[in-house]
Design a protein around this motif. Structure first.
Motif, short mmCIF file in Angstrom:
data_model
loop_
_atom_site.label_atom_id
_atom_site.label_comp_id
_atom_site.label_asym_id
_atom_site.label_seq_id
_atom_site.Cartn_x
_atom_site.Cartn_y
_atom_site.Cartn_z
N SER A 1 5.92 -12.10 -47.56
CA SER A 1 6.20 -11.18 -48.66
C SER A 1 7.67 -11.18 -49.03
N TYR A 2 8.53 -11.55 -48.09
CA TYR A 2 9.97 -11.46 -48.29
C TYR A 2 10.66 -12.82 -48.20
N LEU A 3 10.26 -13.65 -47.26
CA LEU A 3 10.87 -14.97 -47.14
C LEU A 3 10.43 -15.88 -48.29
N THR A 4 11.34 -16.70 -48.76
CA THR A 4 11.00 -17.64 -49.83
C THR A 4 10.45 -18.93 -49.24
N ARG A 5 9.80 -19.69 -50.09
CA ARG A 5 9.26 -20.98 -49.66
C ARG A 5 10.38 -21.90 -49.16
N ALA A 6 11.50 -21.89 -49.89
CA ALA A 6 12.62 -22.75 -49.50
C ALA A 6 13.15 -22.36 -48.12
N GLU A 7 13.22 -21.08 -47.83
CA GLU A 7 13.71 -20.63 -46.52
C GLU A 7 12.77 -21.07 -45.40
N ILE A 8 11.47 -20.99 -45.66
CA ILE A 8 10.48 -21.41 -44.66
C ILE A 8 10.59 -22.90 -44.38
N GLU B 1 8.28 -22.97 -33.12
CA GLU B 1 9.51 -22.46 -32.50
C GLU B 1 10.63 -22.34 -33.52
N ARG B 2 10.74 -23.33 -34.39
CA ARG B 2 11.79 -23.27 -35.42
C ARG B 2 11.57 -22.09 -36.35
N LEU B 3 10.33 -21.88 -36.77
CA LEU B 3 10.04 -20.78 -37.69
C LEU B 3 10.29 -19.42 -37.04
N GLU B 4 9.96 -19.30 -35.76
CA GLU B 4 10.11 -18.02 -35.07
C GLU B 4 11.56 -17.69 -34.75
N GLU B 5 12.47 -18.63 -35.01
CA GLU B 5 13.89 -18.34 -34.88
C GLU B 5 14.39 -17.50 -36.05
N LEU B 6 13.64 -17.47 -37.15
CA LEU B 6 14.01 -16.63 -38.29
C LEU B 6 13.86 -15.15 -37.90
N ALA B 7 14.86 -14.36 -38.26
CA ALA B 7 14.84 -12.94 -37.88
C ALA B 7 13.67 -12.20 -38.49
N LEU B 8 13.18 -12.64 -39.64
CA LEU B 8 12.09 -11.94 -40.31
C LEU B 8 10.70 -12.40 -39.85
N VAL B 9 10.65 -13.37 -38.94
CA VAL B 9 9.36 -13.90 -38.49
C VAL B 9 9.05 -13.40 -37.09
N GLU B 10 7.93 -12.67 -36.95
CA GLU B 10 7.49 -12.22 -35.63
C GLU B 10 6.70 -13.32 -34.93
N SER B 11 5.88 -14.05 -35.67
CA SER B 11 5.13 -15.17 -35.09
C SER B 11 4.75 -16.14 -36.21
N ALA B 12 4.51 -17.39 -35.81
CA ALA B 12 4.14 -18.42 -36.78
C ALA B 12 3.10 -19.34 -36.14
N LEU C 1 0.17 -29.60 -44.30
CA LEU C 1 0.51 -28.67 -43.24
C LEU C 1 0.18 -27.25 -43.70
N LEU C 2 -0.41 -26.44 -42.80
CA LEU C 2 -0.77 -25.06 -43.09
C LEU C 2 0.09 -24.15 -42.21
N LEU C 3 0.95 -23.36 -42.83
CA LEU C 3 1.85 -22.47 -42.10
C LEU C 3 1.42 -21.03 -42.31
N ALA C 4 1.06 -20.34 -41.23
CA ALA C 4 0.69 -18.92 -41.28
C ALA C 4 1.83 -18.12 -40.66
N ILE C 5 2.45 -17.26 -41.46
CA ILE C 5 3.63 -16.51 -41.03
C ILE C 5 3.29 -15.03 -40.88
N ASP C 6 3.71 -14.45 -39.77
CA ASP C 6 3.59 -13.01 -39.56
C ASP C 6 5.00 -12.42 -39.63
N GLU C 7 5.32 -11.80 -40.77
CA GLU C 7 6.67 -11.29 -40.98
C GLU C 7 6.85 -9.92 -40.32
#
Length: 270
Positions: free
Chosen positions: A70-77, A98-109, A119-125
């Motif tokens: 909802s908050y992170l942009t596609r480019a940031e991901i 692991e790389r995605l979960e280093e983002l402060a806004l990502v709780e799990s990926a 590639l299918l990326l499921a992000i839990d912000e």
């Protein structure tokens, strides 16, 4: 004297038996070496084949589907995951996660593949539930943890949390206040929608509702039936006494809903 049911083997027979046993063991050992060799070669070929396949153009990433943001942009991901032109869809999924979960806004990926090239990326912000002023306004999650939103903070329409006095200890500290607001958002979204501020003080919480800032005071944790009773009391008071709108509803007393007008509060009543 008792006689053996199995007659003893002659020396020649015993020698033949030993030779037969050694031959059988030798054949078994050879078979095991052959099986292990084939298995090892297969694993090596599979490993080499996987890495060879990763370099093939058929397995280059052509599409990335992202869900849960909802908050992170596609480019940031994509930048955080290291996915760029020429990346292989066969890269280790755990490494991407692991790389995605280093983002402060990502709780799990979670990363999945849809071969040959997706590639299918499921992000839990991390979900902000309120804001705190320190003095810069910072969002917090349901546990009271600060979330580094940066410029995105300006787009958040969330209530302000204020701990009075600053640094107050549990249960009236920031974590408890954040949990109360989070539960309110989940259980009574219509009340959360008009919540402008929540204050935590001497083992109590005060909610400021609506443009007029009607106060609802209670001792945490909040009870949905009690809070609904407070809303009914506010609406009933406003309907019955249009010239004396309620200023405060007090739920701190068991089985009581105390409604006070502004004049009564100023006079020190209640």
């Amino acid at each position: 004297m008792s006689r053996s049911l199995i007659p003893p083997l002659e020396p020649r027979a015993r020698a033949r038996a030993r030779r037969g046993l050694r031959a059988a063991l030798g054949r078994f050992a050879k078979r095991m070496i052959l099986v292990l060799g084939i298995a090892g070669a297969g694993a090596l070929l599979a490993f080499a084949g996987f890495h060879f396949a990763a370099e093939l153009p058929w397995f280059r990433v052509a599409r990335v589907e992202i869900t849960g943001t909802s908050y992170l942009t596609r480019a940031e991901i994509l930048d955080a995951a290291g996915i760029e032109a020429g990346s292989s869809v066969l890269e280790k999924r755990s490494r991407l996660e692991e790389r995605l979960e280093e983002l402060a806004l990502v709780e799990s990926a979670t990363v999945e593949r849809d071969l040959p090239s997706t590639l299918l990326l499921a992000i839990d912000e991390a979900e902000p539930v309120a804001l705190v002023a320190e003095p810069v306004v910072v969002p917090v999650d349901r546990a009271g943890n600060r979330i580094p939103f940066g410029p995105r903070t300006a787009m958040l329409d969330l209530p302000l949390l204020r701990v009075v006095p600053a640094g107050a200890s549990a249960p009236s500290g920031l974590p408890t206040l954040a949990r109360e607001v989070s539960r309110l958002a989940e259980q009574m979204p219509e009340v959360f929608a008009v919540l402008s501020e929540a204050r935590g003080g001497d083992r109590e919480v005060t909610l400021l509702l609506g443009e007029s800032g009607v106060k609802v005071r209670y001792r945490p944790p909040f009870s949905e039936p009690r809070l609904r009773a407070a809303i009914l009391a506010i609406n009933d008071s406003a309907r019955r006494f249009p010239g004396r709108s309620p200023h405060e509803v007090d739920l701190r007393f068991d089985d009581q809903v105390v409604v006070r007008t502004a004049a009564l509060v100023e006079a020190g009543g209640g």
